[in-house]
Design a protein around this motif. Structure first.
Motif, mmCIF file in Angstrom:
data_model
loop_
_atom_site.group_PDB
_atom_site.id
_atom_site.type_symbol
_atom_site.label_atom_id
_atom_site.label_comp_id
_atom_site.label_asym_id
_atom_site.label_seq_id
_atom_site.Cartn_x
_atom_site.Cartn_y
_atom_site.Cartn_z
ATOM 1 N N GLU A 151 1.142 -1.232 -0.307
ATOM 2 C CA GLU A 151 0.428 -0.139 0.580
ATOM 3 C C GLU A 151 0.979 1.484 -0.339
ATOM 4 O O GLU A 151 2.125 1.475 0.914
ATOM 5 N N ARG A 152 0.221 2.370 -0.332
ATOM 6 C CA ARG A 152 0.980 3.847 -0.534
ATOM 7 C C ARG A 152 1.646 3.568 0.874
ATOM 8 O O ARG A 152 0.206 3.681 2.109
ATOM 9 N N LEU A 154 1.119 6.821 2.513
ATOM 10 C CA LEU A 154 0.258 7.699 2.908
ATOM 11 C C LEU A 154 -0.961 6.877 3.483
ATOM 12 O O LEU A 154 -1.002 7.010 5.202
ATOM 13 N N LYS A 155 -1.471 5.835 2.680
ATOM 14 C CA LYS A 155 -2.669 5.302 3.468
ATOM 15 C C LYS A 155 -1.838 4.169 4.576
ATOM 16 O O LYS A 155 -2.572 4.171 5.851
ATOM 17 N N GLY A 158 -2.166 6.952 7.498
ATOM 18 C CA GLY A 158 -3.617 6.636 7.562
ATOM 19 C C GLY A 158 -3.867 5.953 8.560
ATOM 20 O O GLY A 158 -4.728 6.180 9.686
ATOM 21 N N THR A 159 -3.552 4.796 8.357
ATOM 22 C CA THR A 159 -4.817 3.288 8.688
ATOM 23 C C THR A 159 -3.649 3.273 10.283
ATOM 24 O O THR A 159 -4.727 3.359 11.318
ATOM 25 N N SER A 231 -11.778 5.403 -2.367
ATOM 26 C CA SER A 231 -10.198 6.141 -2.446
ATOM 27 C C SER A 231 -9.977 6.614 -0.443
ATOM 28 O O SER A 231 -10.561 6.517 0.379
ATOM 29 N N LEU A 232 -8.100 7.953 -0.793
ATOM 30 C CA LEU A 232 -7.856 7.770 0.024
ATOM 31 C C LEU A 232 -9.151 8.769 0.482
ATOM 32 O O LEU A 232 -9.889 8.848 2.528
ATOM 33 N N LEU A 235 -12.130 6.701 2.311
ATOM 34 C CA LEU A 235 -11.119 6.413 3.531
ATOM 35 C C LEU A 235 -11.095 6.696 4.940
ATOM 36 O O LEU A 235 -11.522 6.392 6.010
#
Ligand code: UDP
Ligand code: MG
Length: 341
Positions: A151-152, A154-155, A158-159, A231-232, A235
């Motif tokens: 995963e990217r 940023l994701k 975020g998680t 999408s971000l 999410l």
């Protein structure tokens, strides 16, 4: 009396006699929410049928079409006609994955319910391991992704942040990185279907109902067709929804933050007066004023926005709209033995 009322509403699961759980004597429902996944379903369904047919006595596969615009309806009605073990539930529009899952869980009749994505990212082979745990007496088995390297950044950040914030409650522990690939005993499904809330933050609800749970680790496969619909931005919305559905600490943070800031401002005010009277410094600070002013305005807006999130949540709940609308349903449920051809 609150506790009594709550306890009265939720039927206590009957204390099961210590019976042996055997998949080969049990029925299974597989619930698959799908949005534009016809190409994946074409591969997934035959695979699943073979797998579940071998492991269980009875089976049904419920595909919940969450408002697909590809040829899912045609494909599924054709499939249902050929194979009675497959059921198709078409929602009247896109209600979101959580609602689609709820729809499927309501319809499912098996003693065991497996929920999984349609996009081939959840390897069906994992089900065998889940079933083994269920036979040992575990009521909910959930798949946890081993790594998130795919995963990217940023994701991933975020998680992490999301699971960190969710921990604030302490009451309900949401398992980080657990996904919607799960095996649920009937008890769990019944409990989930009892929950009245409109905002279905499934990860939280799974954790809330409790029961004996067990994780199995897996590496998700790559998405073969199409793209993820999360999408971000979506999410983040989803995360906020979960946060407001399961925690109230942000409301307190606003209050305590306000107290702290007010206290600091008071001290600074006293200091300024002292400085003016005792030292004779002229009161300066046009820029301090601007900075303090905009900082406070920012804090206030954030707090109001946060309260707004909760209000919006309450608003969604009090409207009491149904979670989803069904437009079409095909297939009749658990089928024993070979398909009707
Ligand atoms: N899905 C759905 N409704 C939606 C979005 C997704 O039913 O509004 C389904 C989708 O078809 C898939 C599963 O939910 O079977 C997971 O979606 P996706 O692969 O987009 O999410 P990700 O794997 O990125 O979490
Ligand atoms: Mg996916």
């Amino acid at each position: 009396s609150d506790v009594r009322a709550a306890a009265g509403d939720v039927p206590v699961a009957p204390v099961a006699m210590p019976r042996v759980r055997k998949a080969t004597e049990a029925s299974v429902s597989c619930v698959i929410p799908a949005l534009n996944e016809a190409r994946s379903l074409r591969i997934l369904l035959p695979m699943l049928i073979v797998l579940l047919h071998d492991a269980f006595a009875c089976l049904e596969i419920i595909v919940v079409d969450d408002g697909s615009s590809d040829d899912t309806p045609e494909f599924m009605s054709e499939f249902c006609r050929r194979d009675a073990r497959v059921r198709y539930l078409q929602l009247s529009r896109n209600f979101g994955k959580e609602a689609a899952l709820s729809a499927g869980l309501e319809l499912a009749m098996g003693q065991v319910v497996v929920t999984m994505d349609a996009d081939l990212q959840h390897p069906p082979a994992l089900i065998a391991r889940m079933v083994a745990h269920w036979e040992q007496g575990i009521d909910m088995v959930y798949a946890v992704r081993e790594a998130r390297d795919d995963e990217r950044l940023l994701k991933r950040i975020g998680t992490r942040l999301f699971y960190f914030l969710m921990k604030g409650t302490g009451k309900v522990r949401i398992q980080p990185d657990a996904c919607d690939f799960r095996l649920l005993d009937r008890k769990v499904v019944q409990a989930l279907c009892q929950l009245p809330e409109r905002t279905r933050f499934m990860k939280g609800l799974y954790a809330w109902v409790g029961f004996r749970t067990q994780a199995v680790y897996y590496q998700p496969d790559e998405r073969r067709f199409g793209a993820s619909s999360f999408s971000l931005f979506r999410l983040i919305g989803h995360g906020l929804q979960g946060l407001t559905a399961f925690t109230t600490w942000p409301l307190r943070v606003a209050m305590f933050g306000g107290m702290l800031l007010a206290g600091l401002a008071l001290l600074y005010g006293l200091y300024v007066v002292f400085e003016y009277l005792m030292i004779g410094n002229p009161v300066r600070g046009y820029s301090t004023l601007i900075v303090a002013q905009s900082f406070l305005a920012g804090i206030i807006l954030i707090s109001v926005g946060m309260v707004g999130e909760y209000v919006a949540h309450i608003y969604e709940e009090v409207k009491r709209r149904p979670l989803f609308i069904v437009s079409r349903q095909m297939g009749q449920g658990l089928v024993q033995g070979s398909p009707r051809v």
